[in-house]
Design an enzyme around this catalytic site. Structure first.
Site, mmCIF file in Angstrom:
data_model
loop_
_atom_site.group_PDB
_atom_site.id
_atom_site.type_symbol
_atom_site.label_atom_id
_atom_site.label_comp_id
_atom_site.label_asym_id
_atom_site.label_seq_id
_atom_site.Cartn_x
_atom_site.Cartn_y
_atom_site.Cartn_z
ATOM 1 N N GLN A 35 89.093 59.458 43.545
ATOM 2 C CA GLN A 35 88.673 58.065 43.706
ATOM 3 C C GLN A 35 89.672 57.332 44.592
ATOM 4 O O GLN A 35 90.852 57.245 44.255
ATOM 5 C CB GLN A 35 88.594 57.365 42.342
ATOM 6 C CG GLN A 35 88.255 55.888 42.442
ATOM 7 C CD GLN A 35 88.539 55.144 41.149
ATOM 8 O OE1 GLN A 35 89.243 55.649 40.287
ATOM 9 N NE2 GLN A 35 88.024 53.945 41.012
ATOM 10 N N GLY A 36 89.223 56.806 45.729
ATOM 11 C CA GLY A 36 90.099 56.075 46.644
ATOM 12 C C GLY A 36 89.847 54.585 46.582
ATOM 13 O O GLY A 36 89.124 54.027 47.419
ATOM 14 N N SER A 74 92.554 51.956 44.741
ATOM 15 C CA SER A 74 93.782 51.159 44.772
ATOM 16 C C SER A 74 94.582 51.382 46.047
ATOM 17 O O SER A 74 94.628 52.484 46.601
ATOM 18 C CB SER A 74 94.664 51.494 43.563
ATOM 19 O OG SER A 74 94.052 51.094 42.360
ATOM 20 N N SER A 121 94.437 59.876 41.426
ATOM 21 C CA SER A 121 94.657 61.000 40.511
ATOM 22 C C SER A 121 94.169 62.309 41.114
ATOM 23 O O SER A 121 93.027 62.408 41.576
ATOM 24 C CB SER A 121 93.935 60.760 39.180
ATOM 25 O OG SER A 121 94.454 59.625 38.530
ATOM 26 N N GLU A 149 84.173 52.722 35.420
ATOM 27 C CA GLU A 149 85.566 53.107 35.213
ATOM 28 C C GLU A 149 86.107 52.483 33.935
ATOM 29 O O GLU A 149 86.811 53.129 33.160
ATOM 30 C CB GLU A 149 86.419 52.677 36.405
ATOM 31 C CG GLU A 149 87.887 53.058 36.241
ATOM 32 C CD GLU A 149 88.770 52.525 37.351
ATOM 33 O OE1 GLU A 149 89.655 53.278 37.805
ATOM 34 O OE2 GLU A 149 88.605 51.353 37.738
ATOM 35 N N ASN A 163 95.832 44.909 31.663
ATOM 36 C CA ASN A 163 95.228 44.241 30.506
ATOM 37 C C ASN A 163 95.358 42.729 30.601
ATOM 38 O O ASN A 163 94.536 41.993 30.042
ATOM 39 C CB ASN A 163 95.856 44.765 29.219
ATOM 40 C CG ASN A 163 95.312 46.132 28.843
ATOM 41 O OD1 ASN A 163 94.717 46.824 29.667
ATOM 42 N ND2 ASN A 163 95.505 46.542 27.595
ATOM 43 N N GLU A 164 96.370 42.250 31.314
ATOM 44 C CA GLU A 164 96.483 40.799 31.529
ATOM 45 C C GLU A 164 95.308 40.304 32.374
ATOM 46 O O GLU A 164 94.714 39.255 32.081
ATOM 47 C CB GLU A 164 97.817 40.475 32.222
ATOM 48 C CG GLU A 164 99.055 40.656 31.349
ATOM 49 C CD GLU A 164 99.478 42.101 31.201
ATOM 50 O OE1 GLU A 164 100.342 42.374 30.356
ATOM 51 O OE2 GLU A 164 98.948 42.967 31.939
#
Length: 377
Positions: A117-118, A120, A152, A235, A361-362
């Protein structure tokens, strides 16, 4: 087949076919290492549990998917998520051309093609719309330049699906497209990143004038953001799967049985509390999974799953390190009396970034506050 019969069939298949030496590993195994397992699942007709039957999937309902994963967890199956199965496949089923479906779906399901997966980039992680990797049309090819990070197992992937900027002058969400790229293309460089546990499953991927055929675009040019959001929903339900905490919870149970910790009422109370939290997540997960199964879009409330399970994951690994005693602070494998193994420190290290990747999570809490609770920004 009723649920109990299905559970028994899955359990027996795993017991017969999943290699003993791969059970309860100290770190998640890669798809390349375990590709023979994906082939066996495919031959059984179990290659894609959540895909519709018309595309070769099992067509499992959300409850059956939970059963399927439960039996994997109990048997110590800890394999990295298959981005082709969980993310790209459903996206192609919904948005891809018929030719793309015919070309890619069978090899995804059989394990012949491994996808990365590209998404970020440096400066475009949780705020993905800031991505800068560009794709400029040149004849019948796009020319791609830029960088992806935290990809990953990119070093093992055959293909990568990319979000790229195809219109630098448009509003940032409106100039994005979705490309499928062969990792053997000239101009692609992969650099592995060693993490705190000593493993190198994350990578940087650099694109230097990489030529990609125009028909490798999914959907229309500059219309990739809607697909990106759909895939991000997939995701987040993947990152919010109960399996993320259930696997280390099974390790904690093994450790507790080995050390007689269930005789301690304080431990038993803490273990029961977190187990109930994880079990409660099953019900929420089933609800969201059913939305995807109906072919509908997930709402912003899916962020709840990611927050809930990743923080439970960290609580479980905190307990693993605490109750493993001196074995929780050293780089060594702990062999338990029932034959299973455990590396408490690795589990702890693996859990730390889980509240960061896939959108911190923020950020997830901000999404819930604004989009669900309608709080002022």
């Amino acid at each position: 087949m009723d649920e109990q019969a299905f559970r028994l069939e899955v359990r027996q298949f795993i017991h017969k076919h999943f290699p003993e030496e791969w059970r309860f590993p100290s770190y998640r195994l890669s798809l390349r290492k375990t590709e023979s397992w994906q082939r066996m699942l495919h031959e059984k007709g179990w290659g894609a549990p959540s895909w519709p039957r018309e595309y070769g999937g099992m067509g499992l309902n959300p409850y059956e998917q939970i059963i399927f994963q439960d039996e994997m967890d109990k048997a110590g199956v800890n394999i990295a998520p298959n981005a082709g199965i969980t993310m790209l496949g459903p996206l192609l089923i919904r948005y891809g051309s018929e030719e793309q479906k015919k070309s890619y779906l069978p090899d995804i399901m059989s394990g012949k093609t491994i996808w990365a997966q590209g998404y970020s980039e440096p400066g475009a992680g949780s705020d993905l719309a800031n991505l800068r990797t560009s794709a400029v049309l040149d004849g019948d090819h796009f020319v791609v330049n830029g960088q992806k990070i935290w990809t990953s197992f990119a070093h093992e992937a055959d293909m990568i699906f990319l979000l790229v900027r195809t219109d630098k002058d448009a509003k940032k969400q409106e100039g994005i497209s979705f490309l499928l790229v062969d990792m053997k293309s000239p101009g692609i460089t992969v650099k592995r990143i060693t993490n705190i546990s000593g493993h190198s499953e994350f990578c940087e991927v650099f694109f230097d004038n990489v030529r990609v055929p125009q028909d490798s675009m999914v959907g229309a040019i500059n219309k990739g953001w809607s697909m990106a959001k759909s895939l991000l929903g997939s995701e987040r339900i993947t990152l919010g799967s109960p399996k993320i905490a259930k696997y280390p919870l099974s390790l904690l149970k093994n450790l507790a049985e080995d050390k007689g910790l269930f005789a301690d009422p304080v431990f038993t109370s803490r273990y029961t509390e977190i187990k109930m939290d994880v079990d409660d997540l099953n019900a929420a997960f089933v609800r969201f999974a059913d939305v995807l199964r109906r072919g509908e879009e997930l709402g912003p409330e899916v962020s709840l799953l990611k927050i809930w399970i990743t923080e439970a994951f960290q609580r479980v690994t905190d307990m693993l390190v605490e109750y493993a005693g001196e074995h929780g602070c050293v780089d060594e494998m702990l062999v338990l009396s029932q034959g299973s193994t455990l590396h408490p420190a690795n589990q702890y290290f693996i859990s730390r970034p889980s509240t960061i990747y896939g959108g911190t999570n923020e950020v997830q809490r901000n999404i819930l506050a604004k989009a669900v609770l309608q709080l002022p920004g």
